[in-house]
Scaffold this motif. Structure first.
Motif: not given
Lengths: 330, 268
Positions: A258-260, A316-322, A326-327
């Motif tokens: 369960i990623g992120f 879907a929630v975690g990757a954009p947050f990641f 990063l930015h």
């Protein structure tokens, strides 16, 4: 002082959310049930839906909570360990490594257990620890972690482990369901046995993490400073690496990757309550458990009556947050 | 008896020695400064003396005990360290940072005792940063941050205080202020101070003893009067200087010799 007061507000809020999540987890599902059915069952001894409430939904809700709490605690530990708020068991490759170990065990057809521990958990732990050790050694330069190196090494190692996992699964006849379970995560197979597997590991890890929380505060100051403040850095690091891997490996062996899930929650808790790890470990576990209960509710309802793998929701929630984190660093 | 004795210390980071053949000792209550150009191994030295580097040989004795055989906890009750700069991985408050200095006197799960709290308030007062206690460390200026790190080291309540280039990254006035603060700690709290620095003039008034470090080896050590000479500065720093007497303190002071090419031509 101010932060402590915030903790006092935060705690009841979390308990309220936990109660809400638990209630929703019990009434929402493929078989339509409502508040009245739950009341009848709880207070009037109506056993019509007992199996659904207790064996299907309650066990699943508890498993979601424990997996979420474990992943979140693992993320909080890894973020401190790598002095980097972007670490989480998936990002540094532990989850994928553990998944490979579990699938390898399945592939070899080993179902034995040693000293009461299912070998599958041991395999998952071993290969998770292997991956994170490699990532640790490769991304360490002169005792300093370069963020980019850490993230890239972790993600690449995770991808490699996932490729190997897919390869093993591809050779089986039931490869599709298995692949979905191991690579995208699911709580659909939840039962009391799985709850009983993860519960002792989680409690043990939380206690040990609290026991070592002060040392983690020193560790994030950098190894030299931590030592000069009296922290036995080498032993503390070993303990934390094993703990975070243990948590991730056990989570993976009951629910797949369960990623992120371990990324957002500790980060949010740190923003609200500050970086003190005594508070961070406890509240990350609690909030992480609630977070995953809500994610699982979504996974069950979005395409109802079909189920989404929960890893899709967390990604879907975690990757954009990641990506946002990063930015923001630049 | 010397509180700190260093014998044949040799240390590096796993690929050859950065410092070698280091011998010196520090008397109780002394202020000793290691001076040297950038890259001479000052930071390596101050870390190696505390046993922070893996690749170390030689002997260090603190109050007669072999430091390399002591636990980290014991060492941390003898030596407090103020590192150079502060990396902001996580934004702790000033109070939380200073509290870290007390960990070594606490049991793992115990919270802060009345004595811990009193001590932390005292050191914040002493360094004039009490008003910042609930601020995040990231919101502070360089000078304030340096004071907070010194406060943490004081909270550790050790006889020895090590500082790695305390004036680095600071404006001139703040650098001077930090040295005044450290001298007060030596005088009022009877701390023994070991400090590294590259700014020679800044440390002369405060140091009882200087150690000149060049390319990882000690070139000379002694009181400032004996070491602040044209030939030593040329030898260690490779700079042509003149030694003058400071108008206010009467202490020796170096002044750089600037050669203007045009003037030289006229002279011919």
């Amino acid at each position: 002082m101010k932060l402590k007061n915030r903790g006092k507000l935060f705690f009841p809020l979390l308990l309220f959310l936990l109660a809400t999540a638990l209630y929703l987890s019990l009434v929402v599902g493929a078989v339509p049930t409502g508040r009245r059915d739950l009341c009848n069952f709880l207070f009037h001894g109506d056993h019509t839906f007992q199996t659904i409430f207790i064996d299907l939904r309650l066990s699943r809700a508890l498993l979601a909570f424990l997996v979420g709490a474990s992943l979140s605690l693992s993320g909080a530990i890894l973020q401190g360990y790598f002095q980097n708020p972007m670490a989480d068991p998936f990002v540094v490759g532990v989850s994928s490594g553990a998944s490979f170990g579990a699938v390898l065990c399945l592939f070899l057809g080993i179902e034995a257990s040693v000293l009461g521990l299912p070998l599958q958990n041991l395999f998952a732990f071993g290969s998770g620890l292997g991956i994170v050790s490699i990532v640790y050694l490769l991304s360490r330069r002169k005792f300093i972690f370069k963020v980019e190196t850490l993230l890239l090494t972790g993600i690449a190692s995770g991808a490699l482990a996932s490729a190997l996992t897919s390869f093993l699964l591809f050779t089986r006849s039931d490869s599709f369901e298995q692949a979905v379970f191991w690579l995208l995560g699911s709580l659909a197979l939840a039962d009391w046995r799985q709850v009983s597997i993860i519960l002792p590991y989680f409690l043990f890890s939380l206690l040990l993490a609290q026991w070592l929380a002060k040392d983690m505060n020193l560790l994030v100051m950098g190894d030299d400073v931590a030592q000069s403040l009296g922290c036995p850095v080498r032993r503390v690091r070993q303990a934390f690496l094993c703990l975070s891997t243990l948590l991730a490996a056990v989570s993976v062996s009951v629910s797949g990757i369960i990623g992120f899930a371990g990324l957002i929650v500790p980060h949010g808790v740190r923003i609200l309550l500050g970086p003190d790890h005594k508070r961070l470990f406890f509240f990350s576990s609690l909030a992480g458990g609630i977070f995953l209960m809500f994610c699982d509710l979504l996974a069950r309802t979005v395409l109802s009556p079909a189920e989404l793998p929960i890893g899709i929701i967390t990604a879907a929630v975690g990757a954009p947050f990641f990506i946002y984190l990063l930015h923001r660093r630049r | 008896m010397a509180i700190l004795e260093v014998l044949n210390l040799r240390a590096g980071y796993g690929n050859g020695a950065v410092i070698d053949d280091i011998c010196f000792s520090v008397e109780r209550g002394q202020f000793i400064t290691v001076l040297g150009p950038n890259g001479s191994g000052k930071s390596t030295l101050i870390k190696a003396v505390q046993g922070l580097l893996q690749d170390t040989s030689g002997k260090v004795h603190v109050e007669g005990h072999d430091l390399f055989r002591m636990s980290r906890r014991k060492v941390a009750r003898m030596i407090a360290f103020v590192p150079q700069g502060y990396d902001l991985a996580f934004d702790y408050t000033v109070w939380e940072i200073v509290a870290m200095g007390r960990y070594v006197h606490q049991k793992r799960l115990s919270s802060f005792s009345a004595q811990d709290n009193r001590m932390m308030r005292e050191v914040l007062d002493l360094l004039g940063v009490s008003h910042l206690r609930d601020k995040k460390i990231g919101q502070l200026s360089g000078g304030e941050r340096q004071r907070v790190l010194i406060a943490r080291a004081l909270a550790q309540d050790t006889p020895l205080l090590f500082l790695d280039e305390p004036s680095a990254h600071l404006d001139l006035a703040y650098g001077l202020e930090i040295f005044r603060v450290v001298e007060r700690l030596q005088r009022e709290m009877k701390k023994t101070i070991l400090c590294t620095e590259h700014n020679i003039n800044l440390v002369i008034p405060y140091s009882q003893r200087l150690v000149f470090l060049k390319a990882g080896r000690i070139q000379a050590q002694g009181p400032p009067d004996a070491l602040i000479t044209r030939s030593w500065i040329k030898e260690v720093f490779g700079a042509d200087v003149e030694i003058r007497e400071n108008l206010h303190s009467g202490l020796p002071e170096i002044s750089l010799i600037h050669r203007h090419p045009q003037k030289e031509e006229k002279g011919r």
